[in-house]
Write an enzyme that holds these catalytic residues in place. Structure first.
Site, PDB file in Angstrom:
ATOM      1  N   GLU A  93      14.340   0.058  -6.487  1.00  0.00           N
ATOM      2  CA  GLU A  93      14.920   1.464  -6.096  1.00  0.00           C
ATOM      3  C   GLU A  93      15.099   1.293  -4.604  1.00  0.00           C
ATOM      4  OE1 GLU A  93      11.979   0.971  -6.864  1.00  0.00           O
ATOM      5  OE2 GLU A  93       9.524   1.438  -5.704  1.00  0.00           O
ATOM      6  N   LYS A  94      16.205   2.121  -4.154  1.00  0.00           N
ATOM      7  CA  LYS A  94      16.719   1.790  -3.112  1.00  0.00           C
ATOM      8  C   LYS A  94      15.891   2.994  -1.997  1.00  0.00           C
ATOM      9  CE  LYS A  94      21.126   0.039  -3.752  1.00  0.00           C
ATOM     10  NZ  LYS A  94      22.308  -0.439  -2.776  1.00  0.00           N
ATOM     11  N   SER A 151      30.216  -3.204  -3.172  1.00  0.00           N
ATOM     12  CA  SER A 151      29.757  -2.857  -1.885  1.00  0.00           C
ATOM     13  C   SER A 151      29.899  -3.478  -0.454  1.00  0.00           C
ATOM     14  CB  SER A 151      28.137  -3.754  -2.282  1.00  0.00           C
ATOM     15  OG  SER A 151      27.017  -2.775  -1.319  1.00  0.00           O
ATOM     16  N   ARG A 182      22.234   3.720   9.234  1.00  0.00           N
ATOM     17  CA  ARG A 182      22.691   3.713   7.465  1.00  0.00           C
ATOM     18  C   ARG A 182      23.720   5.352   6.824  1.00  0.00           C
ATOM     19  NH1 ARG A 182      20.513  -0.302   8.038  1.00  0.00           N
ATOM     20  NH2 ARG A 182      19.416  -1.642   6.500  1.00  0.00           N
ATOM     21  N   TYR A 198      24.244 -11.059  -3.071  1.00  0.00           N
ATOM     22  CA  TYR A 198      24.759 -10.542  -3.534  1.00  0.00           C
ATOM     23  C   TYR A 198      25.689  -9.721  -2.933  1.00  0.00           C
ATOM     24  CZ  TYR A 198      24.859  -5.030  -4.507  1.00  0.00           C
ATOM     25  OH  TYR A 198      25.231  -3.678  -5.355  1.00  0.00           O
TER      26      TYR A 198
HETATM   27  P1  NAD Z   1      21.908   0.603 -11.983  1.00  0.00           P
HETATM   28  O1  NAD Z   1      20.764  -1.220 -11.139  1.00  0.00           O
HETATM   29  O2  NAD Z   1      20.767   1.544 -12.290  1.00  0.00           O
HETATM   30  O3  NAD Z   1      23.005   0.067 -13.169  1.00  0.00           O
HETATM   31  C1  NAD Z   1      23.353  -1.162 -13.551  1.00  0.00           C
HETATM   32  C2  NAD Z   1      23.090  -1.678 -14.705  1.00  0.00           C
HETATM   33  O4  NAD Z   1      24.067  -2.906 -15.202  1.00  0.00           O
HETATM   34  C3  NAD Z   1      21.498  -1.206 -15.504  1.00  0.00           C
HETATM   35  O5  NAD Z   1      21.750  -0.028 -16.102  1.00  0.00           O
HETATM   36  C4  NAD Z   1      21.366  -2.460 -16.127  1.00  0.00           C
HETATM   37  O6  NAD Z   1      20.960  -3.198 -17.047  1.00  0.00           O
HETATM   38  C5  NAD Z   1      23.049  -2.514 -16.416  1.00  0.00           C
HETATM   39  N1  NAD Z   1      23.116  -4.683 -16.346  1.00  0.00           N
HETATM   40  C6  NAD Z   1      22.490  -5.476 -15.604  1.00  0.00           C
HETATM   41  N2  NAD Z   1      22.763  -6.851 -15.900  1.00  0.00           N
HETATM   42  C7  NAD Z   1      23.425  -6.211 -17.756  1.00  0.00           C
HETATM   43  C8  NAD Z   1      23.921  -7.444 -18.194  1.00  0.00           C
HETATM   44  N3  NAD Z   1      23.846  -8.901 -18.472  1.00  0.00           N
HETATM   45  N4  NAD Z   1      25.043  -6.614 -19.482  1.00  0.00           N
HETATM   46  C9  NAD Z   1      25.148  -5.430 -19.154  1.00  0.00           C
HETATM   47  N5  NAD Z   1      24.223  -4.031 -18.441  1.00  0.00           N
HETATM   48  C10 NAD Z   1      23.721  -5.291 -17.645  1.00  0.00           C
HETATM   49  O7  NAD Z   1      22.877   0.026 -10.699  1.00  0.00           O
HETATM   50  P2  NAD Z   1      23.825   1.555  -9.990  1.00  0.00           P
HETATM   51  O8  NAD Z   1      22.765   2.010  -8.213  1.00  0.00           O
HETATM   52  O9  NAD Z   1      23.990   2.441 -11.530  1.00  0.00           O
HETATM   53  O10 NAD Z   1      24.853   0.309  -9.508  1.00  0.00           O
HETATM   54  C11 NAD Z   1      26.114   0.339  -9.964  1.00  0.00           C
HETATM   55  C12 NAD Z   1      26.948  -0.696  -9.336  1.00  0.00           C
HETATM   56  O11 NAD Z   1      27.561   0.024  -8.130  1.00  0.00           O
HETATM   57  C13 NAD Z   1      26.485  -1.920  -9.076  1.00  0.00           C
HETATM   58  O12 NAD Z   1      26.970  -3.179  -9.361  1.00  0.00           O
HETATM   59  C14 NAD Z   1      26.411  -1.470  -7.733  1.00  0.00           C
HETATM   60  O13 NAD Z   1      25.674  -3.611  -7.805  1.00  0.00           O
HETATM   61  C15 NAD Z   1      27.381  -1.354  -7.297  1.00  0.00           C
HETATM   62  N6  NAD Z   1      27.279  -0.256  -6.100  1.00  0.00           N
HETATM   63  C16 NAD Z   1      25.122   0.399  -5.942  1.00  0.00           C
HETATM   64  C17 NAD Z   1      25.014   0.685  -4.844  1.00  0.00           C
HETATM   65  C18 NAD Z   1      24.224   2.168  -5.232  1.00  0.00           C
HETATM   66  O14 NAD Z   1      23.921   2.228  -3.599  1.00  0.00           O
HETATM   67  N7  NAD Z   1      23.163   2.277  -5.773  1.00  0.00           N
HETATM   68  C19 NAD Z   1      25.213   0.263  -3.599  1.00  0.00           C
HETATM   69  C20 NAD Z   1      26.159  -0.244  -4.084  1.00  0.00           C
HETATM   70  C21 NAD Z   1      26.890  -1.592  -4.850  1.00  0.00           C
END
Ligand code: NAD
Length: 329
Positions: A191-192, A121, A220, A149
């Site tokens: 939610e973001k 991220s 942003r 984070y």
């Molecule tokens: P999300 O929360 O929708 O998806 C993450 C998934 O990981 C969830 O479904 C959750 O149930 C699963 N998870 C959590 N703990 C777990 C565990 N112990 N075992 C198995 N599964 C587990 O988030 P996202 O927005 O889809 O993000 C995906 C990735 O991208 C993450 O690593 C996040 O940090 C990174 N990221 C997202 C954004 C964004 O804006 N969405 C920005 C920067 C980085």
């Protein structure tokens, strides 16, 4: 010809769910794993396993594939949410995510996986001032992330790279900017900002008032999930080593985000600024590395909100009706 195989960790989540669809469209055999089923989409994954990836044995189960091994692993599982959640749950985030990443990276390396994608991220970067020149990936060091984070992401990037070096696994790392789109968390506290604004404006009457954290000046970039999955797909099979930013080059204030959602919704709202965990003041990141492999953002904010708002509005409407009134998928 044998199909290529991919394991998507976090497939029950927002970006992971979209990535499963993309990999299937590209002809992969896909296994998804997550703690939970996808809440909003029926995924076309060939297999889906419910596993807690904090446990080393569950990481090995996720990877078990007869005598062979996966051609690629895409690690998107994380305990994660918007700024409100990131600040309220910093111990859980550091504990859970570091366990997922150390155990999954090690298990994939030991299983002989050839390519490993890790979703980091832009939270790894320090805060910026409005108008500062673009920051490159190398400028994450010396490190001063705004939240825990971001520190965990920075550490887990290094865990992945160290295993890549030792085990000869090709590690590819994306630093995502804020990502939004349909089939993502839109309510409940994780939610973001784009989803939260869509929900608040969907729930407000025309001329009504919504609450917004901070004074609306934070800058942003918001990246639509279609652009993000395209970036992941290209990066995962590229030769780019080290971390790579992926984000839309359009930077807007929170006020401009609200105005864009209002325009798409066809509503006017008054904004009440309230105290809240806004996060950093400003962002401006170089996309030169991801653009060097042919990626370019195609979905700018207004178009992205046009693709997202109707879905969130429908979710909000369904949630306000009696429970039996219809599924969320
Ligand atoms: P999300 O929360 O929708 O998806 C993450 C998934 O990981 C969830 O479904 C959750 O149930 C699963 N998870 C959590 N703990 C777990 C565990 N112990 N075992 C198995 N599964 C587990 O988030 P996202 O927005 O889809 O993000 C995906 C990735 O991208 C993450 O690593 C996040 O940090 C990174 N990221 C997202 C954004 C964004 O804006 N969405 C920005 C920067 C980085």
């Amino acid at each position: 010809m044998k199909k290529k195989t991919a394991l998507v960790c976090g497939a029950g989540g927002f970006i992971g769910g979209h990535l499963v669809k993309r990999l299937k469209a590209e002809g992969f055999w896909v296994r998804g794993v997550d703690l939970k089923e996808h809440e909003f989409a029926k995924l076309p994954a060939d297999e889906f396993r419910l596993l807690d990836l904090r446990e080393p044995r569950n990481c090995r189960r996720a990877l078990a594939l007869g005598k062979g091994t996966f051609d690629e692993v895409c690690q998107l599982a994380a305990d994660m949410g918007g700024m409100g959640f990131i600040h309220a749950a910093e111990c859980e985030i550091m504990h859970n995510n570091v366990l997922i990443n150390v155990n999954m990276t090690r298990a994939a390396a030991e299983a002989g996986v050839k390519r490993y994608f890790y979703s980091s991220s832009v939270c790894v970067y320090r805060d910026m001032k409005p108008g500062e020149p673009e920051m490159t990936e190398a400028e994450a060091i010396p490190a001063n992330p705004d939240n825990e984070y971001g520190w965990e992401k920075l550490y887990s990037e290094r865990v992945a790279m160290a295993h890549g070096r030792k085990y000869g696994m090709k590690v590819r790392i994306a630093r995502f900017q804020n990502c939004y789109g349909a089939e993502g968390t839109w309510t409940g506290g994780r939610e973001k900002a784009p989803a939260a604004m869509c929900r608040k404006i969907a729930e407000a009457r025309d001329g009504g008032t919504i609450e917004v954290w901070g004074d609306g000046t934070a800058i942003r970039s918001y990246t639509h999930v279609d652009d993000m999955t395209e970036g992941i797909y290209r990066l995962a099979r590229s030769d780019l080593e080290g971390a790579v930013n992926i984000g839309c080059p359009q930077y807007v204030s929170v006020k401009e985000l609200v105005d864009t959602v209002c325009k798409v919704a066809g509503k006017t709202v008054k904004v009440k600024h309230v105290d809240g965990p806004v996060g950093v003041q400003s962002r401006n990141f170089s996309n030169a590395r991801i653009e060097s492999i042919g990626w370019k953002a195609k979905v700018f904010l207004e178009e992205g909100i046009r693709r997202t708002y109707p879905w969130i509005e429908a979710q909000a409407r369904a949630a306000s009706l009696p429970r039996s009134s219809g599924p969320r998928r």
